[in-house]
Scaffold this active site. Sequence first.
Site, mmCIF file in Angstrom:
data_model
loop_
_atom_site.group_PDB
_atom_site.id
_atom_site.type_symbol
_atom_site.label_atom_id
_atom_site.label_comp_id
_atom_site.label_asym_id
_atom_site.label_seq_id
_atom_site.Cartn_x
_atom_site.Cartn_y
_atom_site.Cartn_z
ATOM 1 N N TYR A 196 0.800 -1.223 0.000
ATOM 2 C CA TYR A 196 0.000 0.000 0.000
ATOM 3 C C TYR A 196 0.838 1.280 0.000
ATOM 4 O O TYR A 196 0.279 2.374 0.025
ATOM 5 C CB TYR A 196 -0.938 0.018 1.199
ATOM 6 C CG TYR A 196 -2.184 -0.843 1.047
ATOM 7 C CD1 TYR A 196 -2.310 -1.754 -0.002
ATOM 8 C CD2 TYR A 196 -3.239 -0.742 1.949
ATOM 9 C CE1 TYR A 196 -3.429 -2.537 -0.131
ATOM 10 C CE2 TYR A 196 -4.370 -1.528 1.821
ATOM 11 C CZ TYR A 196 -4.462 -2.429 0.792
ATOM 12 O OH TYR A 196 -5.587 -3.206 0.659
ATOM 13 N N LYS A 212 2.608 -14.649 4.277
ATOM 14 C CA LYS A 212 2.649 -15.487 3.076
ATOM 15 C C LYS A 212 4.113 -15.800 2.775
ATOM 16 O O LYS A 212 4.584 -15.706 1.636
ATOM 17 C CB LYS A 212 1.974 -14.765 1.898
ATOM 18 C CG LYS A 212 1.748 -15.642 0.672
ATOM 19 C CD LYS A 212 0.776 -16.775 0.897
ATOM 20 C CE LYS A 212 0.528 -17.544 -0.405
ATOM 21 N NZ LYS A 212 -0.316 -18.742 -0.195
ATOM 22 N N ASP A 225 -3.882 -17.509 3.444
ATOM 23 C CA ASP A 225 -5.032 -18.178 2.845
ATOM 24 C C ASP A 225 -5.655 -19.185 3.805
ATOM 25 O O ASP A 225 -6.884 -19.333 3.855
ATOM 26 C CB ASP A 225 -4.672 -18.832 1.506
ATOM 27 C CG ASP A 225 -3.286 -19.437 1.473
ATOM 28 O OD1 ASP A 225 -2.400 -18.934 2.173
ATOM 29 O OD2 ASP A 225 -3.087 -20.416 0.737
ATOM 30 N N ASP A 250 -6.141 -5.552 5.785
ATOM 31 C CA ASP A 250 -7.285 -4.876 5.192
ATOM 32 C C ASP A 250 -8.321 -5.892 4.735
ATOM 33 O O ASP A 250 -9.532 -5.750 4.973
ATOM 34 C CB ASP A 250 -6.801 -4.026 4.008
ATOM 35 C CG ASP A 250 -7.794 -2.959 3.600
ATOM 36 O OD1 ASP A 250 -8.754 -2.707 4.356
ATOM 37 O OD2 ASP A 250 -7.618 -2.367 2.531
ATOM 38 N N ASP A 302 -12.166 -7.241 6.816
ATOM 39 C CA ASP A 302 -13.476 -7.207 6.172
ATOM 40 C C ASP A 302 -14.178 -8.557 6.310
ATOM 41 O O ASP A 302 -15.391 -8.624 6.561
ATOM 42 C CB ASP A 302 -13.335 -6.857 4.688
ATOM 43 C CG ASP A 302 -13.102 -5.365 4.460
ATOM 44 O OD1 ASP A 302 -12.825 -4.657 5.447
ATOM 45 O OD2 ASP A 302 -13.197 -4.913 3.307
#
Length: 293
Positions: free
Chosen positions: A120, A172, A206, A230, A234
């Site tokens: 980001y 990851k 994941d 982020d 959600d």
Amino acid sequence: MTLIEGDGIGPEILDSTIEVLNAVGAKFEWHRFEAGMSAFKKEGDPLPKKMLDSIHKTKLALKAPLETPIGEGFRSANVRLREEFKLYANVRPAISFIHDRRNTDKIDLVLIRENTEGLYVGVEHFIPIDDDPKAVAEASGIITRSGCRRIAKFTFDYAIKTGRKKITIVHKANILKALTGLFLETALDVGKEYEGKLEIEERIVDNTAMQLVINPSQFDIILTTNMFGDILSDAAAMMTGSLGLLPSASIGGTNGMYEPVHGSAPDISGQDKANPLATILSAGMMLHYSFDL
């Protein structure tokens, strides 16, 4: 306190929040400003200088959502605010205190997201080939050891202060071995200082997303990078009811900015349909944490 109206439903959900704060006796001297697309159209800048000056003075802001153009236009005002005030820690609690959506979940987790690094940071560009000026898009994610250490220490200290017991470090590192490998390595290293005080585990992002759906109550605090945080927050919000229930705090040093996680929802602006709960809950976080963390 600095009050940032934002775009779309921003002004109306802020008005509802101020009404609640006044009702419980938490009265502030408000310094109210426009920001985002509305400010850009009027002043040519989504973050007017007078608003930034106000935050530098008050150290505290309650903010409504800001609209960010998709694909083109000005750079995200949200990212600029985090950079300007070094708001490196983003705290997003997801709690099923309104209802248990599946009658089996007892969700009470906090997602803590590194807020200033990763993909980001916006280091990206196009590479032209032949007659196509946008033939290739290239982006760089930037993670620093100092930034990883800072957010890890914040998270572990937050857990101790709030009585939480377990930290799940999400990464990851099996694929992004350098970018998120550094994050994992540094967080685990910081965690050694808290041995015997906290349970610390690590998971691939994941798998974490899957486990959030299967059994969200297994999580206590999730510590992760900017983009992963982020997305996962959600998902966690939807497990507790909706994105309209997810508050957040962005903290850095003595500065604090509190805001709902959801967007500006221009399609329902002015229709008296917007849910102000995420903003009200953000204000609650502000009252509880701003002078402690």
